[in-house]
Design an enzyme around this catalytic site. Structure first.
Site, PDB file in Angstrom:
ATOM      1  N   HIS A   1      20.988  25.444  39.260  1.00  0.00           N
ATOM      2  CA  HIS A   1      20.967  24.203  38.481  1.00  0.00           C
ATOM      3  C   HIS A   1      22.298  23.466  38.438  1.00  0.00           C
ATOM      4  O   HIS A   1      22.366  22.362  37.927  1.00  0.00           O
ATOM      5  CB  HIS A   1      20.508  24.481  37.037  1.00  0.00           C
ATOM      6  CG  HIS A   1      21.566  25.138  36.210  1.00  0.00           C
ATOM      7  ND1 HIS A   1      21.879  26.456  36.317  1.00  0.00           N
ATOM      8  CD2 HIS A   1      22.421  24.628  35.294  1.00  0.00           C
ATOM      9  CE1 HIS A   1      22.861  26.757  35.483  1.00  0.00           C
ATOM     10  NE2 HIS A   1      23.220  25.663  34.847  1.00  0.00           N
TER      11      HIS A   1
HETATM   12  C1  UD1 Z   1      23.422  22.176  30.740  1.00  0.00           C
HETATM   13  C2  UD1 Z   1      24.891  22.568  30.576  1.00  0.00           C
HETATM   14  C3  UD1 Z   1      25.211  23.718  31.519  1.00  0.00           C
HETATM   15  C4  UD1 Z   1      24.243  24.868  31.340  1.00  0.00           C
HETATM   16  C5  UD1 Z   1      22.824  24.340  31.499  1.00  0.00           C
HETATM   17  C6  UD1 Z   1      21.780  25.411  31.303  1.00  0.00           C
HETATM   18  C7  UD1 Z   1      26.497  20.789  30.029  1.00  0.00           C
HETATM   19  C8  UD1 Z   1      27.550  19.927  30.573  1.00  0.00           C
HETATM   20  N1  UD1 Z   1      25.763  21.471  30.952  1.00  0.00           N
HETATM   21  O1  UD1 Z   1      23.254  21.692  32.079  1.00  0.00           O
HETATM   22  O2  UD1 Z   1      26.524  24.187  31.239  1.00  0.00           O
HETATM   23  O3  UD1 Z   1      24.514  25.859  32.310  1.00  0.00           O
HETATM   24  O4  UD1 Z   1      22.616  23.306  30.516  1.00  0.00           O
HETATM   25  O5  UD1 Z   1      20.521  24.917  31.619  1.00  0.00           O
HETATM   26  O6  UD1 Z   1      26.318  20.847  28.835  1.00  0.00           O
HETATM   27  N2  UD1 Z   1      16.233  18.033  31.482  1.00  0.00           N
HETATM   28  C9  UD1 Z   1      14.904  18.055  31.176  1.00  0.00           C
HETATM   29  N3  UD1 Z   1      14.496  18.736  30.042  1.00  0.00           N
HETATM   30  C10 UD1 Z   1      15.380  19.372  29.253  1.00  0.00           C
HETATM   31  C11 UD1 Z   1      16.742  19.326  29.570  1.00  0.00           C
HETATM   32  C12 UD1 Z   1      17.165  18.662  30.687  1.00  0.00           C
HETATM   33  O7  UD1 Z   1      14.071  17.499  31.875  1.00  0.00           O
HETATM   34  O8  UD1 Z   1      14.951  19.974  28.243  1.00  0.00           O
HETATM   35  C13 UD1 Z   1      16.672  17.340  32.712  1.00  0.00           C
HETATM   36  C14 UD1 Z   1      17.068  15.907  32.497  1.00  0.00           C
HETATM   37  O9  UD1 Z   1      16.691  15.182  33.607  1.00  0.00           O
HETATM   38  C15 UD1 Z   1      18.591  15.975  32.419  1.00  0.00           C
HETATM   39  C16 UD1 Z   1      18.897  17.116  33.369  1.00  0.00           C
HETATM   40  O10 UD1 Z   1      17.799  18.013  33.247  1.00  0.00           O
HETATM   41  O11 UD1 Z   1      19.187  14.773  32.783  1.00  0.00           O
HETATM   42  C17 UD1 Z   1      20.164  17.838  33.061  1.00  0.00           C
HETATM   43  O12 UD1 Z   1      20.208  18.242  31.677  1.00  0.00           O
HETATM   44  P1  UD1 Z   1      21.629  18.361  30.927  1.00  0.00           P
HETATM   45  O13 UD1 Z   1      21.446  18.838  29.545  1.00  0.00           O
HETATM   46  O14 UD1 Z   1      22.409  17.107  31.128  1.00  0.00           O
HETATM   47  O15 UD1 Z   1      22.423  19.435  31.756  1.00  0.00           O
HETATM   48  P2  UD1 Z   1      21.985  20.786  32.464  1.00  0.00           P
HETATM   49  O16 UD1 Z   1      22.061  20.568  33.934  1.00  0.00           O
HETATM   50  O17 UD1 Z   1      20.745  21.369  31.910  1.00  0.00           O
END
Ligand code: UD1
Length: 368
Positions: free
Chosen positions: A211
């Site tokens: 991820h």
């Molecule tokens: C975040 C953390 C990372 C951690 C990871 C675990 C930061 C900077 N990053 O990264 O350190 O290892 O979580 O998973 O805080 N999305 C969904 N549903 C959700 C959450 C996210 O669809 O419930 C999608 C969205 O398109 C979003 C993308 O995933 O834009 C990324 O989510 P985000 O919370 O920005 O960061 P992670 O890559 O999950």
């Protein structure tokens, strides 16, 4: 005494669960102080499979506050969390907030609190990858520099904090709360039915998670990794629970067609099923932070698809191999594992299921 613990993203839940439990049973530790422990969920992760299922499985109460900030750019997400968390702090006036790990919710809430004169405890402090391209590294450095209590999982963290000039009186080497959860839920983990649901058996599969933006946001990089996963699947079944970010990119870059029938794609899994699969896997291929520690505890070989790790103890004495972006290294290590010669590891010091108890005792003592 009022304390608010913050959770935001998936890796936070299994760290706060044991702390919450420890606050509920202070009497068992001969502590006669009344603590009101509240949980605030920022909503950084919001999908049922990235959030709700963990609360249920880890037997955590419904959060006292849910900020519902959702996804966005780093600035948007961090700023939204700060605005909403400030309202909670104004209303509740806690003596202390507890933040865990290194996600955007961690820095956003610690920064909000410290500017209001509220003390901050950072659990999992001091870890450093020394790679400032990683958003998590920035979150870690900033959070540690403004925290009042720094609870550390491995000795390297103590050294890093001292080198950064943090007063030794704020640093506490207490062990690993995430391993507290793992140990606590082992009986349930043993009862998981996920192997039969996915039609795999102990040792005949490997588990993959991806991820990190550096691995999944670039089309060529992701294609190279998926092609490698297809190669791995010639020897072992591959179980690949797909993170939402990775799913979006696999679709956007039209890469799903590279997957074959030996690769079992699933939705993000709950905690119990996931750890159960880790425990019985031949090896794990991942770019996660926490999984490097869980595999080390369970003695399962872990190939980490990153150039650096902020958790060096997992490489030095655990079962973690740092593969970097060299697929040839991954091939070599997998060959060692499949020919019966995997790296042998040990469990790091104080990863004994009692970290939350130590943290709670220290906090209560310092506040009285
Ligand atoms: C975040 C953390 C990372 C951690 C990871 C675990 C930061 C900077 N990053 O990264 O350190 O290892 O979580 O998973 O805080 N999305 C969904 N549903 C959700 C959450 C996210 O669809 O419930 C999608 C969205 O398109 C979003 C993308 O995933 O834009 C990324 O989510 P985000 O919370 O920005 O960061 P992670 O890559 O999950």
């Amino acid at each position: 005494m009022k304390i608010i613990s913050v959770v935001g993203a998936r890796p936070n839940f299994m760290k706060v669960a044991p702390l919450h439990k420890a606050f509920q049973k202070l009497k068992d530790f001969n502590i006669d102080v009344k603590v009101e422990h509240l949980i605030c969920h920022t909503g950084q992760h919001y999908d049922e499979k990235m959030s709700k299922i963990f609360f249920e499985e880890l037997e955590m109460p419904k959060p006292d506050y849910y900020l519902g900030v959702g996804s966005g750019s780093h600035a948007e997400q961090t700023a939204r969390i700060m605005i909403e968390f400030e309202k909670v702090l104004i209303k509740e006036k806690p003596e202390l907030i507890i933040v865990v790990g290194d996600v955007n919710s961690t820095i956003a809430c610690s920064l909000t609190a410290v500017k209001m004169g509220i003390r901050v405890a950072h659990v999992e402090a001091g870890l450093r990858s020394f790679d400032r391209q990683m958003p998590e590294e920035i979150n870690r450095i900033l959070t540690d520099s403004i925290s009042d209590f720094l609870f550390v999982t491995e000795k390297s963290g103590v050294e890093n904090l001292k080198k950064e000039g943090i007063d030794a009186s704020k640093i506490f080497f207490v062990g690993n709360v995430m391993i507290d959860s793992l140990i606590n839920y082992l009986p349930k983990i043993h009862k998981s039915k996920i192997h039969s649901e996915l039609n795999v058996q102990k040792g005949n599969y490997c588990l993959i998670t991806l991820h990190r933006p550096s691995n999944v946001d670039n089309k060529n990089k992701l294609k190279e990794l998926i092609e490698f996963i297809a190669e791995v699947s010639e020897n072992k079944y591959v179980i690949f629970p797909v993170h939402p970010r990775t799913k979006n990119n696999l679709e956007r870059f039209n890469l799903l067609k590279l997957l074959n029938h030996n690769i079992k794609i699933t939705e993000p899994l709950g905690y119990i099923d996931f750890i159960s699969l880790v425990k019985d896997s031949s090896f794990v291929l991942t770019d996660s932070g926490g999984i490097q520690e869980e595999t080390t505890y369970l003695g399962i070989p872990c190939l980490t698809l990153r150039n650096t790790t902020e958790r060096p103890v997992t490489v030095e004495i655990g079962t973690n191999y740092l593969v970097g972006d060299k697929i040839s290294f991954a091939r070599k290590y997998i060959n060692e594992i499949l020919t019966g010669n995997p790296k042998k590891g040990r469990i790091p010091e104080l990863w004994d299921g009692k970290a939350a108890e130590r943290i709670v005792k220290i906090l209560i003592e310092k506040f009285n």
